[in-house]
Design an enzyme around this catalytic site. Structure first.
Site, PDB file in Angstrom:
ATOM      1  N   MET A  84      -9.425   8.356  -0.160  1.00 14.41           N
ATOM      2  CA  MET A  84     -10.141   8.241   1.452  1.00 14.41           C
ATOM      3  C   MET A  84     -10.927   9.655   0.753  1.00 14.41           C
ATOM      4  O   MET A  84      -9.948  10.544   0.457  1.00 14.41           O
ATOM      5  CB  MET A  84      -9.547   8.248   1.991  1.00 14.41           C
ATOM      6  CG  MET A  84      -8.271   6.754   3.063  1.00 14.41           C
ATOM      7  SD  MET A  84      -7.758   7.077   4.277  1.00 14.41           S
ATOM      8  CE  MET A  84      -6.097   5.517   3.819  1.00 14.41           C
ATOM      9  N   HIS A 121      -8.437   0.360  -4.058  1.00 14.43           N
ATOM     10  CA  HIS A 121      -9.319   0.833  -2.506  1.00 14.43           C
ATOM     11  C   HIS A 121     -10.216   2.101  -2.391  1.00 14.43           C
ATOM     12  O   HIS A 121      -9.032   2.752  -2.063  1.00 14.43           O
ATOM     13  CB  HIS A 121      -8.444   0.216  -1.510  1.00 14.43           C
ATOM     14  CG  HIS A 121      -9.579  -0.178  -0.018  1.00 14.43           C
ATOM     15  ND1 HIS A 121      -7.869  -0.549   0.770  1.00 14.43           N
ATOM     16  CD2 HIS A 121     -10.218  -0.528  -0.244  1.00 14.43           C
ATOM     17  CE1 HIS A 121      -9.769  -0.853   1.723  1.00 14.43           C
ATOM     18  NE2 HIS A 121     -10.258  -0.162   1.332  1.00 14.43           N
ATOM     19  N   ASP A 158      -6.135  -7.305   4.296  1.00  7.82           N
ATOM     20  CA  ASP A 158      -5.269  -4.744   4.559  1.00  7.82           C
ATOM     21  C   ASP A 158      -5.909  -4.738   6.231  1.00  7.82           C
ATOM     22  O   ASP A 158      -6.861  -4.371   6.781  1.00  7.82           O
ATOM     23  CB  ASP A 158      -6.734  -4.261   3.575  1.00  7.82           C
ATOM     24  CG  ASP A 158      -5.883  -3.280   3.175  1.00  7.82           C
ATOM     25  OD1 ASP A 158      -4.704  -2.779   4.105  1.00  7.82           O
ATOM     26  OD2 ASP A 158      -6.044  -1.891   3.091  1.00  7.82           O
ATOM     27  N   SER A 169       0.700  -0.805  -0.499  1.00  7.66           N
ATOM     28  CA  SER A 169       0.289  -0.008   0.003  1.00  7.66           C
ATOM     29  C   SER A 169       0.620   1.220  -0.147  1.00  7.66           C
ATOM     30  O   SER A 169       1.869   1.219   1.390  1.00  7.66           O
ATOM     31  CB  SER A 169      -1.478  -0.373   1.055  1.00  7.66           C
ATOM     32  OG  SER A 169      -1.941   1.389   1.833  1.00  7.66           O
ATOM     33  N   ASP A 212      -4.791   3.830  -1.864  1.00  8.63           N
ATOM     34  CA  ASP A 212      -5.703   3.488  -0.821  1.00  8.63           C
ATOM     35  C   ASP A 212      -6.477   5.201  -0.837  1.00  8.63           C
ATOM     36  O   ASP A 212      -5.723   5.942  -0.884  1.00  8.63           O
ATOM     37  CB  ASP A 212      -5.555   3.865   0.586  1.00  8.63           C
ATOM     38  CG  ASP A 212      -4.880   2.335   0.807  1.00  8.63           C
ATOM     39  OD1 ASP A 212      -5.990   1.865   1.047  1.00  8.63           O
ATOM     40  OD2 ASP A 212      -4.253   2.235   1.412  1.00  8.63           O
ATOM     41  N   MET A 227     -11.103  -5.701   5.791  1.00  9.09           N
ATOM     42  CA  MET A 227     -10.183  -5.747   6.788  1.00  9.09           C
ATOM     43  C   MET A 227     -10.060  -5.869   7.794  1.00  9.09           C
ATOM     44  O   MET A 227     -10.483  -5.811   8.347  1.00  9.09           O
ATOM     45  CB  MET A 227     -10.906  -4.689   6.209  1.00  9.09           C
ATOM     46  CG  MET A 227     -11.600  -3.294   5.216  1.00  9.09           C
ATOM     47  SD  MET A 227      -9.414  -2.581   4.467  1.00  9.09           S
ATOM     48  CE  MET A 227      -8.627  -1.851   5.700  1.00  9.09           C
ATOM     49  N   HIS A 275      -1.549  -1.414  -4.169  1.00  6.12           N
ATOM     50  CA  HIS A 275      -2.394  -0.850  -3.300  1.00  6.12           C
ATOM     51  C   HIS A 275      -2.511   0.916  -3.845  1.00  6.12           C
ATOM     52  O   HIS A 275      -1.738   1.526  -2.654  1.00  6.12           O
ATOM     53  CB  HIS A 275      -2.166  -1.881  -2.379  1.00  6.12           C
ATOM     54  CG  HIS A 275      -4.479  -1.687  -1.364  1.00  6.12           C
ATOM     55  ND1 HIS A 275      -4.853  -2.728  -2.032  1.00  6.12           N
ATOM     56  CD2 HIS A 275      -4.104  -0.917  -0.384  1.00  6.12           C
ATOM     57  CE1 HIS A 275      -5.718  -2.493  -1.369  1.00  6.12           C
ATOM     58  NE2 HIS A 275      -5.889  -1.440  -0.288  1.00  6.12           N
ATOM     59  N   MET A 333     -11.866   4.354   0.004  1.00  3.69           N
ATOM     60  CA  MET A 333     -12.470   4.058   0.856  1.00  3.69           C
ATOM     61  C   MET A 333     -13.869   6.001   0.600  1.00  3.69           C
ATOM     62  O   MET A 333     -13.284   6.802   1.670  1.00  3.69           O
ATOM     63  CB  MET A 333     -11.951   4.240   2.074  1.00  3.69           C
ATOM     64  CG  MET A 333     -12.024   2.527   2.578  1.00  3.69           C
ATOM     65  SD  MET A 333      -9.654   3.336   2.973  1.00  3.69           S
ATOM     66  CE  MET A 333      -8.476   3.120   1.536  1.00  3.69           C
TER      67      MET A 333
HETATM   68  C1  DX5 Z   1      -6.518   1.886   5.655  1.00  4.17           C
HETATM   69  C2  DX5 Z   1      -5.928   1.198   4.323  1.00  4.17           C
HETATM   70  C3  DX5 Z   1      -4.698   0.476   4.275  1.00  4.17           C
HETATM   71  C4  DX5 Z   1      -3.090   0.718   5.144  1.00  4.17           C
HETATM   72  C5  DX5 Z   1      -3.482  -0.378   5.798  1.00  4.17           C
HETATM   73  O1  DX5 Z   1      -7.607   2.055   5.321  1.00  4.17           O
HETATM   74  O2  DX5 Z   1      -6.962   0.502   3.178  1.00  4.17           O
HETATM   75  O3  DX5 Z   1      -4.450  -0.216   2.960  1.00  4.17           O
HETATM   76  O4  DX5 Z   1      -2.124   1.253   4.607  1.00  4.17           O
HETATM   77  O5  DX5 Z   1      -1.769  -0.422   6.090  1.00  4.17           O
HETATM   78  P1  DX5 Z   1      -0.623  -0.989   7.331  1.00  4.17           P
HETATM   79  O6  DX5 Z   1      -0.341  -2.177   6.970  1.00  4.17           O
HETATM   80  O7  DX5 Z   1      -0.185  -0.090   8.142  1.00  4.17           O
HETATM   81  O8  DX5 Z   1      -2.345  -1.514   8.376  1.00  4.17           O
HETATM   82 ZN    ZN Z   2      -5.941  -0.381   1.819  1.00  2.00          ZN
END
Ligand code: DX5
Ligand code: ZN
Length: 214
Positions: free
Chosen positions: A35, A64, A173, A6, A33, A135, A31, A66
């Site tokens: 948000m 991903h 994840d 990620s 993310d 998750m 990956h 969110m």
């Molecule tokens: C969290 C994200 C993850 C995050 C994981 O909301 O969806 O992808 O980057 O981070 P680590 O591996 O540090 O928990």
């Molecule tokens: Zn993620």
């Protein structure tokens, strides 16, 4: 194991350098993310950044989302270069329609479940999915502690997929590292996302290789 580091934990001021490192590593996917500050209590990055990343690598981008109502952005995600579009079950009122739109746009369709959302909620759509992401932290931030219950949930999802004849992969994840990764592999995970465990390590490529060997 399909490893998808990620980039939330990458150095955004040196993102090109970090993508080059992933390009040379045993990471299968990258990956991303996204948000929106509404679905989760944080804002990360959006389509221009994903597009810039896609120009630096030929590894598939695993995006991903969110964000609320992600079905609004299917063509934007595709145009940014995503290979996999991953939406939260909790963010889609018409999940079946969104999954079809993702596939019609030529991407793989993945659905994510928050820690409190049961696997059983996917019973009637599992045959349509390319991947389910569990998750193992509450989404929004990197570097959080792994929720142990995810191991039992992974086993339950494995049974649902195997019993239904679905081809969906299982991805996990949040809090994935060299301690939790082997437990998830044993529970039936096909793909692991790791942010902090990769980017905070002195040797990120070695961590990726160790996860890939699981
Ligand atoms: C969290 C994200 C993850 C995050 C994981 O909301 O969806 O992808 O980057 O981070 P680590 O591996 O540090 O928990
Ligand atoms: Zn993620």
């Amino acid at each position: 194991m399909i490893v998808s580091p990620s980039i939330l934990s990458a150095d955004f001021a040196n993102l090109g350098r970090d993508i080059r490192m992933l390009q040379e590593s045993e990471a299968a996917w990258i990956h991303c993310d996204v948000m929106d500050g509404v679905f989760v209590p944080n804002i990360s990055f959006g389509f221009p950044v994903i597009k810039a990343v896609s120009a630096y690598t030929d590894k598939p981008l695993d995006v991903h989302l969110m964000i609320v109502d992600p079905g609004r952005y299917v063509s934007a995600v595709r145009d940014a270069g995503a290979a996999i579009m991953n939406v939260h079950q909790e963010a889609c009122t018409h999940l079946h329609r969104t999954v079809q739109a993702i596939k019609d746009a030529g991407m793989k369709a993945a659905v994510t479940l928050n820690p409190a959302t049961p696997v059983s909620t996917l019973e009637d759509i599992i045959g349509e999915l390319d991947m389910v992401l569990l998750m193992s932290v509450n989404p929004g931030f990197g570097g959080q502690k792994f929720i142990e219950h995810t191991l039992e949930k992974t086993r339950r999802l494995r049974r649902l997929i195997d019993d239904s004849g679905s081809k969906a992969l299982i991805q996990v994840d949040g809090g994935v590292n060299l301690t939790t990764g082997p437990l998830l592999a044993q529970a039936g995970a096909d793909s692991l996302v790791a942010g902090n465990a990769v980017f905070a390590a002195p040797g990120p490529k070695a961590v990726i290789a160790a996860l890939a060997a699981l």
